[in-house]
Design a protein around this motif. Structure first.
Motif, PDB file in Angstrom:
ATOM      1  N   PRO A  73       0.795  -1.233   0.000  1.00  0.00           N
ATOM      2  CA  PRO A  73       0.000   0.000   0.000  1.00  0.00           C
ATOM      3  C   PRO A  73       0.828   1.283   0.000  1.00  0.00           C
ATOM      4  CG  PRO A  73       0.052  -0.926   2.191  1.00  0.00           C
ATOM      5  CD  PRO A  73       0.760  -1.908   1.295  1.00  0.00           C
ATOM      6  N   THR A  74       2.164   1.177   0.275  1.00  0.00           N
ATOM      7  CA  THR A  74       3.016   2.365   0.214  1.00  0.00           C
ATOM      8  C   THR A  74       4.276   2.032  -0.573  1.00  0.00           C
ATOM      9  OG1 THR A  74       4.131   1.777   2.271  1.00  0.00           O
ATOM     10  CG2 THR A  74       2.216   3.218   2.450  1.00  0.00           C
ATOM     11  N   CYS A  75       5.015   3.051  -0.938  1.00  0.00           N
ATOM     12  CA  CYS A  75       6.263   2.846  -1.676  1.00  0.00           C
ATOM     13  C   CYS A  75       7.296   3.842  -1.137  1.00  0.00           C
ATOM     14  CB  CYS A  75       6.046   3.060  -3.176  1.00  0.00           C
ATOM     15  SG  CYS A  75       7.555   2.883  -4.158  1.00  0.00           S
ATOM     16  N   HIS A  76       8.394   3.307  -0.580  1.00  0.00           N
ATOM     17  CA  HIS A  76       9.395   4.184   0.020  1.00  0.00           C
ATOM     18  C   HIS A  76      10.097   5.055  -1.018  1.00  0.00           C
ATOM     19  CE1 HIS A  76      11.901   0.804  -1.360  1.00  0.00           C
ATOM     20  NE2 HIS A  76      12.914   1.651  -1.341  1.00  0.00           N
ATOM     21  N   LEU A  77      10.019   4.671  -2.286  1.00  0.00           N
ATOM     22  CA  LEU A  77      10.637   5.465  -3.337  1.00  0.00           C
ATOM     23  C   LEU A  77       9.779   6.666  -3.737  1.00  0.00           C
ATOM     24  CD1 LEU A  77      11.950   2.571  -5.598  1.00  0.00           C
ATOM     25  CD2 LEU A  77      13.277   3.988  -4.036  1.00  0.00           C
ATOM     26  N   ILE A  78       8.532   6.646  -3.297  1.00  0.00           N
ATOM     27  CA  ILE A  78       7.621   7.754  -3.606  1.00  0.00           C
ATOM     28  C   ILE A  78       7.094   8.288  -2.284  1.00  0.00           C
ATOM     29  CG2 ILE A  78       5.676   8.510  -5.028  1.00  0.00           C
ATOM     30  CD1 ILE A  78       5.851   5.903  -6.536  1.00  0.00           C
ATOM     31  N   PRO A  79       7.790   9.226  -1.642  1.00  0.00           N
ATOM     32  CA  PRO A  79       7.394   9.712  -0.312  1.00  0.00           C
ATOM     33  C   PRO A  79       5.976  10.278  -0.256  1.00  0.00           C
ATOM     34  CG  PRO A  79       9.614  10.455  -0.876  1.00  0.00           C
ATOM     35  CD  PRO A  79       9.037   9.847  -2.126  1.00  0.00           C
ATOM     36  N   MET A  80       5.518  10.883  -1.344  1.00  0.00           N
ATOM     37  CA  MET A  80       4.185  11.476  -1.325  1.00  0.00           C
ATOM     38  C   MET A  80       3.081  10.420  -1.322  1.00  0.00           C
ATOM     39  SD  MET A  80       3.608  12.736  -5.274  1.00  0.00           S
ATOM     40  CE  MET A  80       1.884  13.052  -5.022  1.00  0.00           C
ATOM     41  N   PHE A  81       3.447   9.159  -1.670  1.00  0.00           N
ATOM     42  CA  PHE A  81       2.482   8.060  -1.720  1.00  0.00           C
ATOM     43  C   PHE A  81       2.329   7.510  -0.302  1.00  0.00           C
ATOM     44  CE2 PHE A  81       0.766   3.917  -2.735  1.00  0.00           C
ATOM     45  CZ  PHE A  81      -0.020   4.154  -3.848  1.00  0.00           C
ATOM     46  N   VAL A  82       1.305   7.992   0.427  1.00  0.00           N
ATOM     47  CA  VAL A  82       1.172   7.700   1.853  1.00  0.00           C
ATOM     48  C   VAL A  82       0.518   6.359   2.125  1.00  0.00           C
ATOM     49  CG1 VAL A  82       0.187   8.525   4.023  1.00  0.00           C
ATOM     50  CG2 VAL A  82       1.063  10.166   2.358  1.00  0.00           C
ATOM     51  N   ASP A  83      -0.544   6.036   1.375  1.00  0.00           N
ATOM     52  CA  ASP A  83      -1.291   4.800   1.661  1.00  0.00           C
ATOM     53  C   ASP A  83      -2.210   4.491   0.484  1.00  0.00           C
ATOM     54  OD1 ASP A  83      -2.153   2.599   3.007  1.00  0.00           O
ATOM     55  OD2 ASP A  83      -3.365   3.674   4.489  1.00  0.00           O
ATOM     56  N   SER A  84      -2.740   3.276   0.477  1.00  0.00           N
ATOM     57  CA  SER A  84      -3.715   2.893  -0.553  1.00  0.00           C
ATOM     58  C   SER A  84      -4.555   1.735  -0.040  1.00  0.00           C
ATOM     59  CB  SER A  84      -3.007   2.496  -1.859  1.00  0.00           C
ATOM     60  OG  SER A  84      -2.197   1.354  -1.655  1.00  0.00           O
ATOM     61  N   ASP A  85      -5.783   1.671  -0.524  1.00  0.00           N
ATOM     62  CA  ASP A  85      -6.715   0.596  -0.176  1.00  0.00           C
ATOM     63  C   ASP A  85      -7.269  -0.009  -1.453  1.00  0.00           C
ATOM     64  OD1 ASP A  85      -6.667   0.871   2.679  1.00  0.00           O
ATOM     65  OD2 ASP A  85      -7.814   2.724   2.426  1.00  0.00           O
ATOM     66  N   VAL A  86      -7.396  -1.329  -1.473  1.00  0.00           N
ATOM     67  CA  VAL A  86      -7.997  -2.011  -2.618  1.00  0.00           C
ATOM     68  C   VAL A  86      -9.509  -1.858  -2.540  1.00  0.00           C
ATOM     69  CG1 VAL A  86      -8.351  -4.223  -3.764  1.00  0.00           C
ATOM     70  CG2 VAL A  86      -6.110  -3.663  -2.812  1.00  0.00           C
ATOM     71  N   ILE A  87     -10.101  -1.351  -3.618  1.00  0.00           N
ATOM     72  CA  ILE A  87     -11.558  -1.182  -3.683  1.00  0.00           C
ATOM     73  C   ILE A  87     -12.198  -2.370  -4.380  1.00  0.00           C
ATOM     74  CG2 ILE A  87     -13.427   0.284  -4.542  1.00  0.00           C
ATOM     75  CD1 ILE A  87     -11.514   2.639  -4.462  1.00  0.00           C
ATOM     76  N   ILE A  88     -11.664  -2.725  -5.546  1.00  0.00           N
ATOM     77  CA  ILE A  88     -12.208  -3.834  -6.341  1.00  0.00           C
ATOM     78  C   ILE A  88     -11.043  -4.647  -6.884  1.00  0.00           C
ATOM     79  CG2 ILE A  88     -13.553  -4.482  -8.386  1.00  0.00           C
ATOM     80  CD1 ILE A  88     -15.073  -1.839  -8.093  1.00  0.00           C
ATOM     81  N   GLU A  89     -11.169  -5.955  -6.860  1.00  0.00           N
ATOM     82  CA  GLU A  89     -10.177  -6.826  -7.479  1.00  0.00           C
ATOM     83  C   GLU A  89     -10.894  -8.034  -8.078  1.00  0.00           C
ATOM     84  OE1 GLU A  89      -5.813  -8.861  -6.631  1.00  0.00           O
ATOM     85  OE2 GLU A  89      -7.037  -8.188  -4.932  1.00  0.00           O
ATOM     86  N   GLU A  90     -10.568  -8.332  -9.321  1.00  0.00           N
ATOM     87  CA  GLU A  90     -11.219  -9.464  -9.977  1.00  0.00           C
ATOM     88  C   GLU A  90     -10.264 -10.097 -10.989  1.00  0.00           C
ATOM     89  OE1 GLU A  90     -13.676  -6.826 -13.316  1.00  0.00           O
ATOM     90  OE2 GLU A  90     -14.680  -7.497 -11.476  1.00  0.00           O
ATOM     91  N   THR A  91     -10.406 -11.407 -11.156  1.00  0.00           N
ATOM     92  CA  THR A  91      -9.584 -12.180 -12.087  1.00  0.00           C
ATOM     93  C   THR A  91     -10.502 -13.069 -12.913  1.00  0.00           C
ATOM     94  OG1 THR A  91      -7.797 -12.203 -10.468  1.00  0.00           O
ATOM     95  CG2 THR A  91      -7.626 -13.755 -12.289  1.00  0.00           C
ATOM     96  N   SER A  92     -10.232 -13.159 -14.210  1.00  0.00           N
ATOM     97  CA  SER A  92     -11.055 -14.006 -15.074  1.00  0.00           C
ATOM     98  C   SER A  92     -10.835 -15.480 -14.728  1.00  0.00           C
ATOM     99  CB  SER A  92     -10.715 -13.748 -16.544  1.00  0.00           C
ATOM    100  OG  SER A  92      -9.361 -14.062 -16.796  1.00  0.00           O
ATOM    101  N   GLU A  93     -11.758 -16.330 -15.140  1.00  0.00           N
ATOM    102  CA  GLU A  93     -11.689 -17.750 -14.803  1.00  0.00           C
ATOM    103  C   GLU A  93     -10.429 -18.407 -15.338  1.00  0.00           C
ATOM    104  OE1 GLU A  93     -15.181 -19.809 -15.955  1.00  0.00           O
ATOM    105  OE2 GLU A  93     -16.533 -18.605 -14.702  1.00  0.00           O
ATOM    106  N   ASP A  94      -9.986 -18.013 -16.524  1.00  0.00           N
ATOM    107  CA  ASP A  94      -8.773 -18.623 -17.088  1.00  0.00           C
ATOM    108  C   ASP A  94      -7.507 -17.884 -16.653  1.00  0.00           C
ATOM    109  OD1 ASP A  94      -8.996 -16.286 -18.465  1.00  0.00           O
ATOM    110  OD2 ASP A  94      -9.082 -17.179 -20.471  1.00  0.00           O
ATOM    111  N   ARG A  95      -7.669 -16.896 -15.751  1.00  0.00           N
ATOM    112  CA  ARG A  95      -6.558 -16.126 -15.182  1.00  0.00           C
ATOM    113  C   ARG A  95      -5.800 -15.312 -16.233  1.00  0.00           C
ATOM    114  NH1 ARG A  95      -5.306 -17.717 -10.041  1.00  0.00           N
ATOM    115  NH2 ARG A  95      -3.197 -16.845 -10.220  1.00  0.00           N
ATOM    116  N   SER A  96      -6.430 -15.057 -17.367  1.00  0.00           N
ATOM    117  CA  SER A  96      -5.765 -14.274 -18.404  1.00  0.00           C
ATOM    118  C   SER A  96      -5.918 -12.774 -18.171  1.00  0.00           C
ATOM    119  CB  SER A  96      -6.330 -14.628 -19.787  1.00  0.00           C
ATOM    120  OG  SER A  96      -7.698 -14.246 -19.867  1.00  0.00           O
ATOM    121  N   PHE A  97      -6.908 -12.397 -17.360  1.00  0.00           N
ATOM    122  CA  PHE A  97      -7.173 -10.977 -17.157  1.00  0.00           C
ATOM    123  C   PHE A  97      -7.287 -10.698 -15.661  1.00  0.00           C
ATOM    124  CE2 PHE A  97     -10.002  -7.310 -16.664  1.00  0.00           C
ATOM    125  CZ  PHE A  97      -9.368  -6.382 -17.494  1.00  0.00           C
ATOM    126  N   HIS A  98      -6.567  -9.684 -15.216  1.00  0.00           N
ATOM    127  CA  HIS A  98      -6.589  -9.308 -13.808  1.00  0.00           C
ATOM    128  C   HIS A  98      -6.808  -7.806 -13.702  1.00  0.00           C
ATOM    129  CE1 HIS A  98      -4.522  -8.412  -9.817  1.00  0.00           C
ATOM    130  NE2 HIS A  98      -5.560  -9.153  -9.509  1.00  0.00           N
TER     131      HIS A  98
END
Length: 647
Positions: free
Chosen positions: A7-32
């Motif tokens: 959720p953060t990246c030490h190389l980007i100090p301004m990037f404080v935090d992040s939350d996953v809102i939606i995540e989905e993967t196709s049945e054949d795992r070809s699309f994420h």
């Protein structure tokens, strides 16, 4: 490396935090596909952050990885101030058509600043500086993560194939951060309409978003939500409530947009006036409430709703009212409701389904005639009235246990003040009926039933008892405290009548100062003006409405500009007049050019004259006659920022 950067990246100090809102993967795992809400600490002057009223800005980022086509699309847009500033960025990584060892990168970004408190050029410079900085940092970040892969012995990512991956050796998709190595940048002009940018999203909500955060909605209900949200975005230039909050007001009025809009606007004005959004951070309950208020949160029910327990029969309502006063009790109950909203959001994340309301369990053991003490009942009815108006559809279920014989008397007094939809959610059990079929175990897991109700779970709700009379306070002491409690607001109210504007004087010493304002038009339409004068106005006339046969409340309507003053000689206009409609929330700023006296004016919006005859139209005359006896009302807050605030 997709999990490494979030959720953060030490190389980007301004990037404080992040939350996953939606995540989905196709049945054949070809699309994420993954969508995140990112929290950024933008490098901006303290003055600008103070005017904007935010410390962080939020962006929505969508990553779409297509293994079959070997592409990665990254789209991001700002969520904060989206009705004032529109930032839209598209990035695409793909395999070169002629050489599979090469990666192609394309990027386009657009910036449209509609308004920002008079600091549009400053915001544009900050945005361009931040964008240029991210481009410069891009190569360093990508090379860093590539080195990490090499150190782990990963030099080649297997090509995706339709066959399912081995269960012992899953294929990990490689997602490159949305920062370019050698990008081609195209800053494009945006269309004037926000609707054109968001396209079909403005006409229809994402199905996954509805299922995850809002619950079941018919197409008509979805349309009502979108229309009301659009109206708020157009009229309330500041922060607008979340969809879940808007939806509560729509449900409370059976999805009648006009009715929901009316009560929602009243509630938003109330929240702003009393700074309810900051209540959990600023309100500290007195010790007497910790010791004698017999209520508290206790786990959740079987539907995942937060559970609040109130042992009303053990509460000394008379003692609490005499020791604290009605206003302190009301403030405490509001903090409980605010905490309930926060817990609903938490449980929505925990249970991965929309939780928009809570369950309340009220134990009436010990309830008797002393609980029907008239001032106590009056305080209860006031609390119910405020909660019903500002927290509709937050009560999912009310379980009333061990109701005694005196309960019907209390119910007769209270029930008329409770909304019919809310009353349908009440379940009342007399005696020990709650222990049988259809009782408590149908709604609450057996493991969390409190010990005082025959369960095995220890409950931390105070047992209450009589409040010592030594803690009682006099009526005068309580009255002074109550005045202070509900005047702890930076906003003031003013009534505006036809021919009697309300004017506010601001003296400026430093020519490089900034005047900021924030006001809501509670009733009627008004015109907002700003004037400058080198002369100090005479003391305000306190009863400017005598000619109208109306007496204004003291300090509620003030006129400063003398009728003998001539515009252009004695005073001048420094901003174009701004027409503000009923229900609008308006924020803005003015950079002063000269020292002297600045007058902010809100005046009644008169009907326009006919263009051809310069006379009022018949329908305008009728409309004027209908509203001439009405007043307009605004709630405002102003602030002057001097040169020291720019540092």
């Amino acid at each position: 490396r997709k999990w490494q950067r979030f959720p953060t990246c030490h190389l980007i100090p301004m990037f404080v935090d992040s939350d996953v809102i939606i995540e989905e993967t196709s049945e054949d795992r070809s699309f994420h596909k993954i969508e995140r809400r990112c929290k950024l600490d933008v490098d901006a002057p303290r003055l600008l952050k103070r005017i904007a009223g935010v410390d962080y800005v939020y962006f929505i980022q969508k990553n779409s990885l297509n293994h079959r086509e070997r592409t990665l699309h990254i789209e991001s847009h700002n969520e904060t101030f989206s009705n004032r500033v529109i930032i839209h960025e598209l990035c695409c990584y793909s395999v070169h058509p002629e050489n599979e060892e090469w990666t192609c990168f394309e990027q386009s970004a657009s910036l449209d600043i509609k308004s920002f408190f008079g600091f549009e050029s400053t915001v544009e410079k900050i945005a361009m500086k931040q964008y240029a900085s991210s481009i410069k940092k891009g190569k360093e970040i990508i090379e860093y993560y590539l080195r990490e892969l090499e150190e782990e012995g990963i030099t080649c990512i297997p090509r995706w194939s339709p066959c399912p991956p081995s269960p012992t050796k899953p294929v990990v998709p490689l997602v490159i951060p949305a920062l370019p190595i050698t990008p081609t940048i195209s800053i494009e002009a945006l269309p004037e309409s926000v609707n054109e940018i968001q396209g079909c999203k403005e006409d229809k909500l994402d199905a996954d978003y509805i299922k995850r955060y809002l619950g079941d909605l018919t197409p008509l209900q979805e349309s009502c939500l979108i229309r009301l949200r659009h109206w708020l975005q157009e009229t309330h230039k500041g922060k607008i409530p979340k969809d879940e909050h808007i939806l509560r007001f729509l449900r409370a009025r059976d999805f009648s947009i006009d009715k929901a809009r009316e009560i929602l606007c009243q509630s938003l004005t109330w929240r702003k006036q009393h700074q309810v959004d900051y209540l959990l951070d600023t309100w500290s309950s007195p010790q007497v409430l910790h010791d004698y208020y017999t209520g508290g949160w206790h786990h959740h029910d079987k539907d995942g709703r937060p559970l609040y327990i109130l042992r009303l029969g053990h509460m000394d309502t008379k003692g609490l009212v005499r020791a604290l006063g009605e206003e302190s009790l009301l403030r405490h109950v509001l903090s409980i409701n605010e905490e309930g909203l926060r817990r609903c959001e938490e449980n929505t994340k925990v249970f991965v389904r929309p939780i928009s309301c809570w369950t309340c369990l009220v134990d009436l053991e010990g309830l008797n005639m002393r609980h029907l003490w008239r001032p106590g009942v009056k305080a209860l009815l006031r609390i119910i009235e405020v909660v019903e108006a500002n927290y509709p559809e937050t009560l999912g279920r009310l379980l009333i246990l061990r109701a005694p014989r005196v309960f019907p008397v209390l119910w007769t007094l209270v029930s008329p003040f409770i909304d019919e939809n809310t009353r349908k959610k009440f379940l009342i059990y007399a005696g020990n009926d709650y222990q049988g079929p259809g009782g408590l175990v149908d709604y609450i897991d057996k493991e969390i039933i409190p010990d005082f109700l025959g369960g095995e779970c220890m409950c931390e709700v105070p047992e209450g008892g009589l409040v010592p009379k030594s803690l009682y306070r006099t009526a005068e002491e309580l009255e002074n405290d109550e005045i202070r409690l509900w005047t702890e607001t930076i906003y003031q109210s003013a009534s505006i009548f036809k021919g009697a504007p309300h004017e506010l004087l601001i003296e400026i010493i430093d020519a490089s100062s900034v005047i900021t304002w924030d006001f809501d038009v509670c009733k009627g339409d008004v015109i907002f003006n700003i004037y400058h004068s080198k002369r100090a106005p005479q003391p305000p006339r306190k009863d400017p409405l005598a000619t109208h046969g109306i007496t204004s409340p003291a300090g509620n309507n003030v006129q400063l500009i003398d009728k003998s003053w001539l515009l252009g000689q004695d005073y001048s206009m420094v901003e174009s007049p701004l027409t503000c409609k009923e229900g609008e929330s308006v924020q803005g700023s003015h950079v002063t050019r000269w020292p002297g006296f600045y007058i902010l004016q809100w005046k009644f919006h008169s009907m326009p004259a006919c263009a051809t005859t310069n006379l009022p139209r018949v329908d305008d005359v009728l409309a004027t006659l209908q509203v001439s006896s009405h007043k307009c009302k605004v709630m405002y807050y102003t602030e002057v920022l001097g040169s020291e605030d720019f540092r």
